[in-house]
Design a protein around this motif. Sequence first.
Motif, PDB file in Angstrom:
ATOM      1  N   VAL A  63      32.184  85.935  43.132  1.00  0.00           N
ATOM      2  CA  VAL A  63      32.553  86.185  41.809  1.00  0.00           C
ATOM      3  C   VAL A  63      32.187  85.425  40.647  1.00  0.00           C
ATOM      4  CG1 VAL A  63      34.953  86.392  40.686  1.00  0.00           C
ATOM      5  CG2 VAL A  63      34.896  86.938  43.000  1.00  0.00           C
ATOM      6  N   SER A  64      31.875  86.298  39.501  1.00  0.00           N
ATOM      7  CA  SER A  64      31.301  85.715  38.350  1.00  0.00           C
ATOM      8  C   SER A  64      31.931  86.509  37.067  1.00  0.00           C
ATOM      9  CB  SER A  64      29.790  85.642  38.180  1.00  0.00           C
ATOM     10  OG  SER A  64      29.381  85.044  37.026  1.00  0.00           O
ATOM     11  N   ASN A  65      32.892  85.670  36.452  1.00  0.00           N
ATOM     12  CA  ASN A  65      33.691  86.412  35.557  1.00  0.00           C
ATOM     13  C   ASN A  65      32.977  86.578  34.161  1.00  0.00           C
ATOM     14  OD1 ASN A  65      33.837  83.545  34.961  1.00  0.00           O
ATOM     15  ND2 ASN A  65      34.934  84.242  33.208  1.00  0.00           N
ATOM     16  N   PHE A  66      33.682  87.486  33.346  1.00  0.00           N
ATOM     17  CA  PHE A  66      33.418  87.923  31.961  1.00  0.00           C
ATOM     18  C   PHE A  66      34.526  87.241  30.974  1.00  0.00           C
ATOM     19  CE2 PHE A  66      30.708  91.790  33.624  1.00  0.00           C
ATOM     20  CZ  PHE A  66      29.553  91.152  33.345  1.00  0.00           C
ATOM     21  N   THR A  67      34.295  86.600  30.287  1.00  0.00           N
ATOM     22  CA  THR A  67      35.323  85.999  29.112  1.00  0.00           C
ATOM     23  C   THR A  67      35.136  87.103  28.246  1.00  0.00           C
ATOM     24  OG1 THR A  67      35.339  83.727  29.919  1.00  0.00           O
ATOM     25  CG2 THR A  67      36.046  84.210  27.556  1.00  0.00           C
ATOM     26  N   ASP A  68      36.172  88.030  28.001  1.00  0.00           N
ATOM     27  CA  ASP A  68      36.115  89.076  27.101  1.00  0.00           C
ATOM     28  C   ASP A  68      37.269  88.810  25.985  1.00  0.00           C
ATOM     29  OD1 ASP A  68      38.173  89.734  28.808  1.00  0.00           O
ATOM     30  OD2 ASP A  68      37.600  91.904  28.986  1.00  0.00           O
ATOM     31  N   ILE A  69      37.874  88.042  25.900  1.00  0.00           N
ATOM     32  CA  ILE A  69      38.788  87.429  24.698  1.00  0.00           C
ATOM     33  C   ILE A  69      38.700  85.973  24.422  1.00  0.00           C
ATOM     34  CG2 ILE A  69      40.812  87.243  26.379  1.00  0.00           C
ATOM     35  CD1 ILE A  69      40.823  88.441  22.756  1.00  0.00           C
ATOM     36  N   ASP A  70      38.467  85.688  23.386  1.00  0.00           N
ATOM     37  CA  ASP A  70      38.033  84.199  22.920  1.00  0.00           C
ATOM     38  C   ASP A  70      37.960  84.117  21.351  1.00  0.00           C
ATOM     39  OD1 ASP A  70      35.502  82.182  22.310  1.00  0.00           O
ATOM     40  OD2 ASP A  70      36.684  81.596  23.933  1.00  0.00           O
ATOM     41  N   ASP A  71      37.937  82.894  20.786  1.00  0.00           N
ATOM     42  CA  ASP A  71      37.835  82.890  19.257  1.00  0.00           C
ATOM     43  C   ASP A  71      36.511  83.233  18.846  1.00  0.00           C
ATOM     44  OD1 ASP A  71      40.313  81.683  19.021  1.00  0.00           O
ATOM     45  OD2 ASP A  71      39.529  79.468  19.157  1.00  0.00           O
ATOM     46  N   LYS A  72      35.309  83.085  19.624  1.00  0.00           N
ATOM     47  CA  LYS A  72      34.051  83.660  19.111  1.00  0.00           C
ATOM     48  C   LYS A  72      33.824  85.232  19.076  1.00  0.00           C
ATOM     49  CE  LYS A  72      31.574  79.873  21.343  1.00  0.00           C
ATOM     50  NZ  LYS A  72      32.484  79.176  22.080  1.00  0.00           N
ATOM     51  N   LEU A  73      34.755  85.960  20.311  1.00  0.00           N
ATOM     52  CA  LEU A  73      34.651  87.132  20.017  1.00  0.00           C
ATOM     53  C   LEU A  73      35.512  87.790  18.909  1.00  0.00           C
ATOM     54  CD1 LEU A  73      35.271  87.792  23.906  1.00  0.00           C
ATOM     55  CD2 LEU A  73      33.463  89.113  22.579  1.00  0.00           C
ATOM     56  N   ILE A  74      36.571  87.233  18.605  1.00  0.00           N
ATOM     57  CA  ILE A  74      37.493  87.633  17.674  1.00  0.00           C
ATOM     58  C   ILE A  74      36.919  87.521  16.129  1.00  0.00           C
ATOM     59  CG2 ILE A  74      39.805  87.240  16.358  1.00  0.00           C
ATOM     60  CD1 ILE A  74      40.782  86.488  19.008  1.00  0.00           C
ATOM     61  N   ILE A  75      36.128  86.374  15.981  1.00  0.00           N
ATOM     62  CA  ILE A  75      35.578  86.063  14.512  1.00  0.00           C
ATOM     63  C   ILE A  75      34.256  87.175  14.532  1.00  0.00           C
ATOM     64  CG2 ILE A  75      34.084  84.549  13.507  1.00  0.00           C
ATOM     65  CD1 ILE A  75      35.665  82.369  14.731  1.00  0.00           C
ATOM     66  N   LYS A  76      33.545  87.203  15.572  1.00  0.00           N
ATOM     67  CA  LYS A  76      32.350  88.147  15.578  1.00  0.00           C
ATOM     68  C   LYS A  76      32.819  89.587  15.477  1.00  0.00           C
ATOM     69  CE  LYS A  76      27.658  89.048  17.211  1.00  0.00           C
ATOM     70  NZ  LYS A  76      26.544  88.611  17.955  1.00  0.00           N
ATOM     71  N   ALA A  77      33.676  90.178  15.940  1.00  0.00           N
ATOM     72  CA  ALA A  77      34.337  91.386  15.914  1.00  0.00           C
ATOM     73  C   ALA A  77      35.013  91.727  14.490  1.00  0.00           C
ATOM     74  CB  ALA A  77      35.773  91.604  16.854  1.00  0.00           C
ATOM     75  N   GLN A  78      35.639  90.483  13.771  1.00  0.00           N
ATOM     76  CA  GLN A  78      35.793  90.743  12.457  1.00  0.00           C
ATOM     77  C   GLN A  78      34.525  90.883  11.469  1.00  0.00           C
ATOM     78  OE1 GLN A  78      38.451  87.088  12.071  1.00  0.00           O
ATOM     79  NE2 GLN A  78      40.091  88.413  12.842  1.00  0.00           N
ATOM     80  N   GLU A  79      33.762  89.853  11.790  1.00  0.00           N
ATOM     81  CA  GLU A  79      32.642  90.098  10.991  1.00  0.00           C
ATOM     82  C   GLU A  79      31.727  91.511  10.997  1.00  0.00           C
ATOM     83  OE1 GLU A  79      31.172  85.409  11.286  1.00  0.00           O
ATOM     84  OE2 GLU A  79      29.962  86.959  12.651  1.00  0.00           O
ATOM     85  N   GLN A  80      31.856  91.897  12.226  1.00  0.00           N
ATOM     86  CA  GLN A  80      31.208  93.318  12.202  1.00  0.00           C
ATOM     87  C   GLN A  80      32.272  94.519  12.411  1.00  0.00           C
ATOM     88  OE1 GLN A  80      29.002  93.529  16.007  1.00  0.00           O
ATOM     89  NE2 GLN A  80      27.781  91.846  15.488  1.00  0.00           N
ATOM     90  N   ASP A  81      33.430  94.282  11.995  1.00  0.00           N
ATOM     91  CA  ASP A  81      34.186  95.489  11.634  1.00  0.00           C
ATOM     92  C   ASP A  81      34.449  96.277  12.825  1.00  0.00           C
ATOM     93  OD1 ASP A  81      36.304  96.721  10.006  1.00  0.00           O
ATOM     94  OD2 ASP A  81      34.720  97.946   9.365  1.00  0.00           O
ATOM     95  N   THR A  82      34.684  95.696  13.797  1.00  0.00           N
ATOM     96  CA  THR A  82      34.891  96.429  14.987  1.00  0.00           C
ATOM     97  C   THR A  82      35.812  95.936  15.917  1.00  0.00           C
ATOM     98  OG1 THR A  82      33.667  97.191  16.994  1.00  0.00           O
ATOM     99  CG2 THR A  82      33.353  95.043  16.524  1.00  0.00           C
ATOM    100  N   THR A  83      36.323  96.355  16.900  1.00  0.00           N
ATOM    101  CA  THR A  83      37.439  95.747  17.957  1.00  0.00           C
ATOM    102  C   THR A  83      36.900  94.667  18.676  1.00  0.00           C
ATOM    103  OG1 THR A  83      37.084  97.446  19.761  1.00  0.00           O
ATOM    104  CG2 THR A  83      38.644  97.947  17.716  1.00  0.00           C
ATOM    105  N   VAL A  84      37.687  93.923  19.272  1.00  0.00           N
ATOM    106  CA  VAL A  84      37.059  92.627  20.491  1.00  0.00           C
ATOM    107  C   VAL A  84      36.652  93.579  21.651  1.00  0.00           C
ATOM    108  CG1 VAL A  84      37.790  91.005  21.887  1.00  0.00           C
ATOM    109  CG2 VAL A  84      38.534  90.869  19.315  1.00  0.00           C
TER     110      VAL A  84
END
Length: 465
Positions: A63-84
């Motif tokens: 098993v190797s996970n994907f972290t798909d909710i995180d501060d970095k994701l939130i900030i970048k999504a806001q910068e790119q005007d898209t959803t996390v």
Amino acid sequence: MKLYNTLTRKKEEFVPIKENEVSIYVCGPTVYNYIHVGNARPMIVFDTMRRYFKYRGYKVNYVSNFTDIDDKLIIKAQEQDTTVKALADHYIDEYLIDSSNLNVKDDEIMHPKATETIEEMVEFISELENDGYAYAVDGNVYFDVTRIEDYGKLSKKNIEDLVAGARIVVNEDKKNPMDFLLWKAAKPGEPYWESPWGHGRPGWHIECSVMAKKHLGETIDIHAGGDDLQFPHHENEIAQSECHNGKPFANYWMHNAMINANNIKMSKSKKNFFTVRAISEEFDLEILRLYLLSSHYRKPINFSREIFLQSKSAYERLVNGKKLMEEHLEKAENRELNDSEIKIKESLSVYKDRFISSLEDDFNTAEAISIMFDLVKLSNINFDKDTAAELIKETLGLYMEMADVLAILQRKDEVLEDEIQNLIEERISARKNKNFARADEIRDSLKARGIELLDSRDGTTWRRI
């Protein structure tokens, strides 16, 4: 088999929880950008370990996970005007492209997403709170590190040393500076999930504890990842998992060393990283895989273009070794082995034993690769068109058996660019017409471009040099 266990700081004999079965959890990426070479190292190292276990007859649960909710994701999504979610899904797709080109077999790896395990995380945190290991303050939930006596046992530091040396943001809500976040209250405009503590999302550390338990059980054989995850990530995983489950989290902890760029740790934050995607635009990613396996996984690597080009040359020698053995086999006769060939065939078992021994010794892939070069040398010295087909076939079979474990030399036969192929054909024609000056000119120009022509009574072949 001996594994270096970070927890005990020594090599230990590997004894699986279940006979002939191994459970492995490897911390995966936070999917907000393309992966870089540093991210690729644990992917390749522990995929090779997975392949070796399978080669030796184990059933492997990986098993190797994907972290798909995180501060970095939130900030970048806001910068790119898209959803996390859109951002995470995009970079998961890009990850799978890169991992495929690195010969990581994702169809044999479970990749759970953090956002798919929120319900289990809330339940896990609630149980820690009910048992007195966690406490809530204004929608945030913290783990109380003072409730576990051996906190710091992986990084070999006591709490006082960790408080003095760690980068800890001052937070008056915490009972202790080392207490870490299990659940984070959502700020306005951020993605959130319902919980007993209000709208929020999980902390980073809780993800792996819950996903490992869900997919592999309360105690797993091997937990692995980059050396920089020892503290605080893996230390915190141990604390919350062992308090919750009442038993060891993992029996063996394995960590690969870091990759430096110009002697500075490679990281996105320092902007000194090389993405796997950028490398793939110039080089076959099998070269990157060979490069990362050519050093022992616990040894730091300094990445530079010059060093990488050395791996490119080494890779081409391995490719040429395969190509020449295949060419010899095409011309070989099916006949009985002579005495010298019998001795060579008998020696192949020694090469195989050495290969296995190297990987049984804490996955020494550098030594395993050197044994493949020894096989190339053996074939170069002993094989020609008169060699018995049986011997060449046995040698090539063993060579590719090793290559399959390391997941290199998996590409289909290389096709030369039309321009180079046309030059080879022109040279053949020039030689037939006794225009040796032009033939030599073409030979020399191709050699300058890294293509060596090999003339024989059976025609002209080529190899990269």
